[in-house]
Every structure is written in C-alpha cells, then in structure tokens.
Design a protein around this motif. Structure first.
Motif, PDB file in Angstrom:
ATOM      1  N   THR A  59       0.850  -1.194  -0.004  1.00  0.00           N
ATOM      2  CA  THR A  59      -0.024  -0.079   0.055  1.00  0.00           C
ATOM      3  C   THR A  59       0.850   1.196   0.179  1.00  0.00           C
ATOM      4  N   TRP A  60       0.245   2.276  -0.153  1.00  0.00           N
ATOM      5  CA  TRP A  60       0.785   3.601  -0.352  1.00  0.00           C
ATOM      6  C   TRP A  60       1.382   4.193   1.079  1.00  0.00           C
ATOM      7  N   LYS A  61       2.447   4.602   1.106  1.00  0.00           N
ATOM      8  CA  LYS A  61       2.974   5.061   2.445  1.00  0.00           C
ATOM      9  C   LYS A  61       2.868   6.730   2.380  1.00  0.00           C
ATOM     10  N   ILE A  62       2.382   7.235   3.418  1.00  0.00           N
ATOM     11  CA  ILE A  62       2.356   8.747   3.763  1.00  0.00           C
ATOM     12  C   ILE A  62       3.652   9.436   3.379  1.00  0.00           C
ATOM     13  N   GLY A  63       3.624  10.192   2.505  1.00  0.00           N
ATOM     14  CA  GLY A  63       4.665  11.168   2.484  1.00  0.00           C
ATOM     15  C   GLY A  63       5.972  10.389   1.731  1.00  0.00           C
ATOM     16  N   LYS A  64       5.450   9.235   0.907  1.00  0.00           N
ATOM     17  CA  LYS A  64       6.648   8.579   0.413  1.00  0.00           C
ATOM     18  C   LYS A  64       6.420   8.349  -1.108  1.00  0.00           C
ATOM     19  N   GLY A  65       6.911   8.343  -2.124  1.00  0.00           N
ATOM     20  CA  GLY A  65       6.713   7.931  -3.515  1.00  0.00           C
ATOM     21  C   GLY A  65       6.589   6.437  -3.946  1.00  0.00           C
ATOM     22  N   PHE A 125       7.327  19.069 -10.043  1.00  0.00           N
ATOM     23  CA  PHE A 125       6.032  18.395 -10.566  1.00  0.00           C
ATOM     24  C   PHE A 125       5.475  17.376  -9.861  1.00  0.00           C
ATOM     25  N   ARG A 126       6.576  16.355  -9.462  1.00  0.00           N
ATOM     26  CA  ARG A 126       6.165  15.090  -8.783  1.00  0.00           C
ATOM     27  C   ARG A 126       5.088  14.470  -9.148  1.00  0.00           C
ATOM     28  N   HIS A 127       4.775  14.090 -10.336  1.00  0.00           N
ATOM     29  CA  HIS A 127       3.535  13.349 -10.852  1.00  0.00           C
ATOM     30  C   HIS A 127       3.834  11.843 -11.163  1.00  0.00           C
ATOM     31  N   HIS A 128       2.914  11.005 -11.007  1.00  0.00           N
ATOM     32  CA  HIS A 128       2.903   9.432 -11.347  1.00  0.00           C
ATOM     33  C   HIS A 128       1.861   9.542 -12.301  1.00  0.00           C
ATOM     34  N   PHE A 129       2.259   8.315 -13.270  1.00  0.00           N
ATOM     35  CA  PHE A 129       1.334   8.086 -14.427  1.00  0.00           C
ATOM     36  C   PHE A 129       1.381   6.684 -14.869  1.00  0.00           C
ATOM     37  N   LEU A 130       0.350   6.106 -15.348  1.00  0.00           N
ATOM     38  CA  LEU A 130       0.272   4.375 -15.923  1.00  0.00           C
ATOM     39  C   LEU A 130       0.703   4.713 -17.345  1.00  0.00           C
ATOM     40  N   VAL A 131       1.427   3.625 -17.567  1.00  0.00           N
ATOM     41  CA  VAL A 131       1.819   3.417 -19.054  1.00  0.00           C
ATOM     42  C   VAL A 131       0.648   2.658 -19.597  1.00  0.00           C
ATOM     43  N   ARG A 132      -0.116   3.244 -20.550  1.00  0.00           N
ATOM     44  CA  ARG A 132      -1.190   2.688 -21.356  1.00  0.00           C
ATOM     45  C   ARG A 132      -0.421   1.731 -22.820  1.00  0.00           C
ATOM     46  N   GLU A 133       0.396   2.368 -23.313  1.00  0.00           N
ATOM     47  CA  GLU A 133       0.779   1.734 -24.570  1.00  0.00           C
ATOM     48  C   GLU A 133       2.137   2.421 -24.943  1.00  0.00           C
ATOM     49  N   VAL A 134       3.039   1.589 -25.433  1.00  0.00           N
ATOM     50  CA  VAL A 134       4.449   2.087 -25.823  1.00  0.00           C
ATOM     51  C   VAL A 134       4.858   1.904 -27.308  1.00  0.00           C
ATOM     52  N   TYR A 135       5.208   2.850 -27.927  1.00  0.00           N
ATOM     53  CA  TYR A 135       5.459   2.768 -29.386  1.00  0.00           C
ATOM     54  C   TYR A 135       6.824   2.715 -30.101  1.00  0.00           C
ATOM     55  N   PRO A 136       7.202   2.299 -31.175  1.00  0.00           N
ATOM     56  CA  PRO A 136       8.545   1.892 -31.546  1.00  0.00           C
ATOM     57  C   PRO A 136       9.354   3.281 -31.842  1.00  0.00           C
TER      58      PRO A 136
END
Length: 870
Positions: free
Chosen positions: A783-789, A822-833
């Motif tokens: 699980t996510w830890k408070i104050g951590k990435g 910025f400190r922003h997380h995201f999910l990768v949906r698709e990767v292209y050549p």
C-alpha cells in the motif's frame, strides 16, 4: 409490317433522341435530358412515348432529390413529332401534383397540334400514330434528330434563345430541311442567323465526334454484346441514359478516355461542364469549348487538389470517378442493398434489432417511419435539439445534405460493418453512436474528407502550422517539427526534389520549429507545385483525414501495418504496399507523401473503413462495447474520438435524441458486466490466466474504467454538494492508501472539502491511483506510504526507458515544459517504436480527474518503475 419493328435494337440505341426535355430551375444550371424511343409496335403501347419517359425521369429525380420539384420554374419539351393526346394529358396530370402543369411548354418540330397524326405505313399497337413510319418520313426524321442532338449542346444554342417564342417561330418558318442542308452553303449573311448557327453546330458536333472516336483507344470503347444476345430492357436502357444526364452536361458516351493538356473534343467539353458543376475555385466558370487550354489545366489541378487526388493535371480513371460523382448524376439502377428486402434480425424493436448492412438499417426505418434513414434523419433530427452547432455566437444546423451522393455514401459505409466492427452485425446503439460520430466529422456527407486549411490571418499552410486560440499547432505536440524534418537526411532524400527543397533543405531557420508560420519568407500556398517540400512535413501531411479526422503522426503509423500486410485486391493499397514494403513505421511516416495518404483515404473505401477499426482498437475498442440503454458505453465512443467533457456530453445527447425522435426508449440496463450500483463505477478487473501479459492488461483496464461516469473531478462539487466522484476516491484510498482512512476523514476531508493538497483535504492522488490499478488487478504490491513515492515501495524497481511496457509507472520530478517541481506519477497505457507512449493520469488537469494522454515522449520522463521482472 411496321418498318420500325424491323430495325435492330442496337440501331435504335445509337439513334438520336425522339425528344429533349429542358428543365429550367429557379436557381442553378439548366438540365437537358434526351428522351429516346424504345422498341415500338409491341405490347408497351403508350409507355414508349417520350412524354411517358419524362414522367419516369421526373419521378426518379424527385425520389433522389426530394426538393427537386420545388426548384423547377419551367419545363420545355421539344419533340420530333406531335405529342400523343393521351400521353400529353397524362403528363399534365402528373405535373399537376407538383403544381407544375402550367409550367409545361411544348415545341414540336413538325406542324400540327397535340394529337395530330402523320401518315404511316402500318398502324401502331397503341393507335397514336407515333409507332408506324413511312419511308418518306425517314429523311425528315433524320433532320429532326440532328437538331435534337444540337439542342443538347448548350453552348451552341443558349437557354435564352430556347425560351424565346419568336426564335422557334422563325426557325419553323424557314423549314428544317433548309436549315440543315442549305444554310451552311448560304453562309451567315444569306441564312437567318439562328438557322445558320444550328447547321454549323450540327456539322461541328459530327466532325468533333468523329475525330474523337478516331483517337480513343479500342480498350476504352464500351464493349459490344455478342450477336443474338438479348439487349437491355426498357428500364435498364433508360437507367443507362439517365445516368449520363447531369445539369447542363450531356455525356458523349460511357467511355472515359485519358485526357491531358492539348486535348480537344466532346469529352473535353463534358470535362469542362463537370468542373463547372463541382464549382472549382476559379475567377470565372470555364467556357465549354471542347479545348483544353491553360484555364482548363488550372481547373483540373484545383479539382484534383481539393479531392485528394494526385495533382498531375491528367484526367484518368480516378479523376473521372470523382468528376462523375455528386448530386448531378442521378443513379437510376437500384443498389444491391436497396430497401425492400428481408427485415433485419430482431424485427423493429431497438432493444433486439441487429443490423448487417445498409439495407437492414433502411428496412428498419422504413417499417417504423415510412422513410429510409437519411430522409428520416434530415426531416426529423438534423438541425434540431442537440444537432445544432454554436460557434462565435452563431448557430449552425448539423445534418446530412439533401443529395443522392449522401445515400450512396451511407450505403457504402454501412455495407462495410464487418470491416469496422469485430462482428458481422451490430445493435441499434452501436449504429446510432457511430453514425452520430460520422455525421459530425464528415459534415453529414458520409464520405472520407481531408481537413481544410486557411483562415483570415492564417492562410493556407499557416492554418495547420499556427497555434490559433484553443486550436493546437500541428507543428508541435505529437508530430515531428518541420525544422527537424528539413534537417533529416531521409526526409530530404525523399522530398528534396520538390519545390522549395533547394531553399529549405538543411535550413537553420528556427521558426520552422515553432508555432508561427514564416509567411514573410515562404508561400502558404497548398499547391504542391509551389510548396511541395514544405507540405510533406508532419504539420500538413498528418492533418485530419478519413471518416473521423484521424490526426497526428502516431495515429497514421497505426495504419501502416495494414498496408504492408495487405493481401486483398484494392489497387490503391497494393500500390502503397509495394512502396512501403520492408520500411519501418518511422521511415514510412517520413518518406510517405500527402498524395499517398490522400489516395488511401479518399480513393480506397476498404482502407478508410479499416482505418476506423484500427483507430478504435488502439483506443478503448469502444464501438464494440456499446449496449442499448448503457449511456456510459455510448460516451466512451465519443471519448475515443475527442475526450473533452463538452464533446462527450453533447454526443450522448445527440444519440439520445435519435432514440427519442424515433418514439422509443431503450430498455433500462442494470449494472453491466464489471460494474457496481450507485456511484462506485466499474468493478476492479482481475487478471485472467495468471500470465504477465494478462496482468498488464488488467492494470490498464482498471485505470481506463476509472474514466467512466460518474467521473472523478476532485476539485469540484457535485449536485449533492459533495466532492464529485468521492465514492470512487473512497474505494481507491481504502484499497491502495488505507493509512489515510481515519475517523472523520470521509466526512470532513473526502466528501465536504474540495481541496487537493498534501496538507488539507485529500493528498495528491496520482501515485495512489497507479498503485490502486495494480492492486485491483490482483497484484500483491503493498500500500501507499504517507509522504513517500512509488520508489519507496519494495514491490517496484526502477527500469530504463527502453524496457518500459504497458502497466508500468512513470514519474516526473520536474514538469518537462516549465522545468518546475512536478512530482507526478502516471500509468503507461501503450508504448510505440518511435519512442512515445500513451498514458493514463490520475489527479490530472484543472479539475483533478483521470484522463488519457497520447504520444507522450519517453525521453522526458525522469524515472520508470515496474512490478514485473521482465
């Protein structure tokens, strides 16, 4: 024996018309319709007469263009013999339905009134006197036939002369024989000028036609049937004749010879007339003189440019096909899927009906409304309610044009259901949803289109290059910039020989990397003969095209494998396959040309339909998930095209209006597979099969499902006064960040506050969202830890960009654009050549929502993390 009965059918087909109908509209171009005789003396009776043929033609025209009778101000019928009284009365009664009986005027080329008779060698079957004919009449009829042919040449005899009563009186007084045999010998001074003009027109037309026939290649001539083979019947023959008729344009025949600069003859005259009909953008309309000069050359180039054809100023099969298309050519042979066949599967209930093709759709609407879909939509839906567009304070109707070509396009599109969907039939909601998209994106034409360019202040190419208000520049974003391409060796090799190539190849002018076109130094013309090198850059080459305006380099690259792996027989696709074989996606995108993509989208229906299937498949595959009564599944179709709240909301309203106007409501659906009641949204999608690939797919599916309604907009209040989407956020925090869920947190922090910060309300939740998608897929990642990435979670490890796959997590320490924290997380949906990716971002945008981004560069991301060991 009746001498007319002894003629061969072919001689009758080759003969001149028995009459010419000239239709004068209130606005627009005059129509001249040849009415030919059919086999006579048989059981057809009066049905063979020209006036009955005019009734048939008018009926078909009114059916193809419902507003046509209202546009007619006068009908002139010129015949080579007096009218039959019975048929004359029938024609008058028929026209009275449209209040046009008093608009009919007759011009017989022989003496007598309607109902008068000429001597015949044998009585005809219907007793009218038309069908029998004495040998002595053959000469006179030949002369009349020549004059009727001349009447079809609208540049020889003007419309105003034909309407002039005195012109006809003087012409009749001088006699047709004198007009056609002696007028040329007398010359313009000795013969009455109109008579001399007619004689000259006849002689010139015959000479030009003979010359044209001598120059047409044998392979381009229409094939003749073997001796003894049955000729076409009356309806088919008349259909063939009428298909050649266009406003003011009489086709010389069915052949379509290749034409170019310097050509002369009747086919050039027909070409000029068709260019005028299509309103090619010239200072003045072309003169239909049958001579291809500089103005015709410019018109052909402009037409090819506007239709997405190769601009070579050569009129070949593809250009002829576009010239002959349009509302002017009225199709009279019923299409294969014309309404009237078996009803579609599921009857006429919107909840159960299944459509296999256009005929099923039209049969459904005919059974329920008495109209096919296009007519019903135009008369009941288009331009009403949600089908109105507002721009700059003005409203514009969104509907389907009242042209026959729209119905042809509708049939062609919906006969391609298996090319677009993953099944051979579809439900009513799938039809209504995709039809709504196509009407909006094509202007209702049901034809693939290319995005037009040019606005005041942003002419031609500058429109695509510049950032204009909320419109993004196509030179930045997800395309390669023109500056980079102009310095790319592969691009220069492919396009450097084109105009401006010598000037701009390897330029260092930094303006080509920006969002303001350098209008002071380079033309903005869209003519490839002027700016060919510039036009092959991404900003113009990868603008919107097709049924849904597919845009950007990455989306075009999605389509390349379908060409390289093609195994069908479409000549356009096969040509591009040969060009692109063995090239990488990036090389094809760089080397391909505007003309290549225009040809694929505009000249290959198979490609244009297949592009839809590929596009939606690369998005969320929404068109295959739509269910009747499930408005969220309908919204996702719009979201795949343009996922803004205003667009998707309007889109759902338009589909709902189709249901409501039809007088039916879809049966309410309960929670669909994978959904929960209330405002909790979709159920988490567990991985199936246990493989890494299945787990990655489940992670992405969970993230996408969080975009479904009711949407999370954590900085806004909903109708209930609480934070929008708080129920979804609650489930997300309970699953992935339980340390935040404390007594009073739900009421005070989650529901009643709209703050998103690490000190008040709820914390920034982008990383929590990414972690939740993993846990919901069944992965044991803590699980996510408070104050951590995410880096503090031992279940994840840092990976290089070269090893990133769908389902991994990316992290920006600094904003790539502003270089601010910025400190922003995201999910990768698709990767292209090509080094880009699609992402799904939580806590994103001004309202703190979940949204998808396309073609984000990998190189700007600071860190990537994966829960997998591959």
């Amino acid at each position: 024996m009746n001498p007319t009965q002894t003629r061969s059918p072919r001689s009758r087909r080759a003969s001149a018309p028995a009459a010419v109908a000239i239709i004068y509209p209130k606005v627009g171009t005059v129509l001249r319709v040849p009415l030919r005789r059919t086999p006579t003396g048989g059981p057809q009776g009066h049905a063979q007469h020209p006036e009955r043929q005019l009734i048939t033609w008018f009926n078909r025209m009114a059916g193809a263009r419902p507003g046509f009778p209202l546009q007619v101000r006068r009908i002139l019928l010129v015949t080579a013999e007096p009218l039959c009284k019975t048929c004359h009365l029938s024609l008058a009664r028929f026209l009275s339905r449209f209040h046009l009986a008093d608009k009919l005027q007759l011009r017989p080329l022989v003496g007598g009134t309607a109902g008068a008779r000429v001597a015949t060698a044998a009585p005809c079957s219907c007793g009218c006197g038309h069908c029998g004919q004495s040998a002595g009449d053959e000469v006179n009829n030949g002369q009349h036939a020549r004059l009727l042919n001349a009447l079809l040449q609208d540049d020889f005899i003007s419309d105003s002369e034909l309407e002039d009563e005195g012109w006809w009186s003087r012409l009749k007084q001088l006699g047709q024989a004198a007009a056609l045999t002696g007028a040329l010998a007398l010359g313009p001074q000795g013969a009455f000028k109109p008579v001399y003009d007619v004689a000259k027109a006849v002689a010139g037309a015959y000479e030009k036609r003979n010359k044209m026939q001598r120059t047409v290649e044998a392979a381009q001539l229409p094939a003749r049937r073997p001796p003894g083979q049955q000729e076409l019947g009356y309806e088919q023959e008349m259909g063939y004749e009428f298909a050649d008729v266009a406003p003011g344009c009489a086709s010389p025949g069915s052949a379509r010879p290749t034409l170019r600069l310097g050509a002369r003859g009747e086919y050039v005259r027909y070409l000029q007339c068709r260019l005028n009909f299509h309103k090619v953008n010239l200072a003045q309309p072309l003169v239909n003189d049958g001579v291809w000069g500089p103005k015709t050359q410019a018109a052909v180039r402009a037409f090819q440019q506007g239709r997405g054809l190769v601009v070579d100023a050569v009129v070949g099969p593809l250009t002829w096909g576009q010239l002959d298309a349009g509302s002017a050519v009225v199709p009279t042979v019923p299409p294969k899927t014309q309404p009237g066949g078996a009803p579609p599967t599921g009857g006429t209930d919107v909840n159960t009906v299944r459509f296999r093709n256009a005929a099923d759709i039209n049969n459904f609407f005919l059974a329920r409304t008495g109209q096919d879909f296009v007519d019903w939509f135009r008369s009941k839906v288009g331009g009403r309610g949600a089908w109105v567009r507002t721009q700059a304070g003005k409203t514009y109707p969104v509907t389907m044009p009242a042209t026959a070509d729209v119905k042809v396009g509708f049939q062609q599109f919906w006969d391609g259901i298996p090319r677009v969907f993953n099944s051979i039939d579809i439900n009513f909601a799938q039809f209504a949803a995709l039809q709504s998209v196509i009407v909006n994106e094509t202007g209702g034409t049901m034809r693939p289109i290319a995005e037009k360019v040019g606005l005041p202040g942003h002419p031609g190419l500058a429109y695509a290059f510049d950032r204009i208000g909320t419109k993004a520049s196509y030179n930045t974003g997800q395309n390669r910039r023109a500056l980079a391409l102009f310095n790319d060796k592969e691009y220069v090799q492919a396009h450097g020989h084109k105009p401006l190539g010598a000037q701009l190849a390897y330029t260092k002018d930094a303006r080509w990397g920006g969002e303001v076109y350098p209008v002071d130094s380079v033309s903005t013309s869209t003519d490839p003969a002027i700016t060919g090198f510039v036009q092959e850059a991404d900003f113009y080459k990868f603008r919107g095209r097709g049924y849904i305006q597919i845009t950007w380099r990455y989306a075009y690259q999605w389509l390349v494998p379908s060409v390289q792996n093609y195994s069908g027989s479409d000549p356009v696709i096969l040509q591009k396959k040969a060009q692109w074989q063995g090239l990488s996606l990036d090389s094809v995108a760089t080397r391909s040309s505007n003309a290549d993509w225009q040809a694929l989208f505009m000249q290959s229906p198979e490609f244009a339909l297949g592009a839809l299937k590929i596009f939606f498949g690369k998005k969320t595959n929404s068109i295959n998930k739509v269910r009747v009564g499930d408005w969220e599944s309908v919204r996702m179709v719009a979201c795949d095209v343009m996922c803004s709240k205003s667009y998707t909301t309007l889109f759902v309203q338009r589909v709902q209006q189709i249901f409501a106007t039809l007088g039916t409501a879809p049966a309410p659906v309960g929670p669909g597979p994978g959904t929960r009641p209330g405002n909790l949204g979709p159920l988490p999608v567990p991985a199936t099969g246990g493989s890494e690939a299945a787990m990655r797919e489940a992670i992405v599916a969970n993230a996408l499902n969080m975009m479904a309604e009711p949407a999370i907009e954590a900085k806004l209040r909903g109708a209930d006064g609480f934070r929008k989407g708080w129920q979804k956020l609650k489930g997300m925090f309970e699953t992935a960040a339980p340390d935040y869920v404390r007594p009073g947190w739900e009421e005070n922090n989650l529901k009643r506050s709209t703050s998103v910060s690490n000190t008040a309300g709820i914390p920034h939740w982008c990383g929590i969202f990414a972690l939740w998608a993993h846990r919901a897929a069944g992965l044991n990642v803590g699980t996510w830890k408070i104050g951590k990435g995410i880096s503090a979670n031992p279940a994840f490890r840092s990976i290089p960009a070269a090893r990133v796959k769908k389902g991994d997590i990316g992290y920006y320490n600094l904003d790539p654009a502003t270089k601010q924290p910025f400190r922003h997380h995201f999910l990768v949906r698709e990767v292209y050549p090509d080094g880009t990716m699609d992402t799904i971002d939580g806590n994103s945008g001004g309202t703190s929502t979940v949204r998808s981004k396309s073609r984000v560069p990998l190189r700007g991301v600071d860190l990537f993390f994966s829960a997998f060991n591959s």
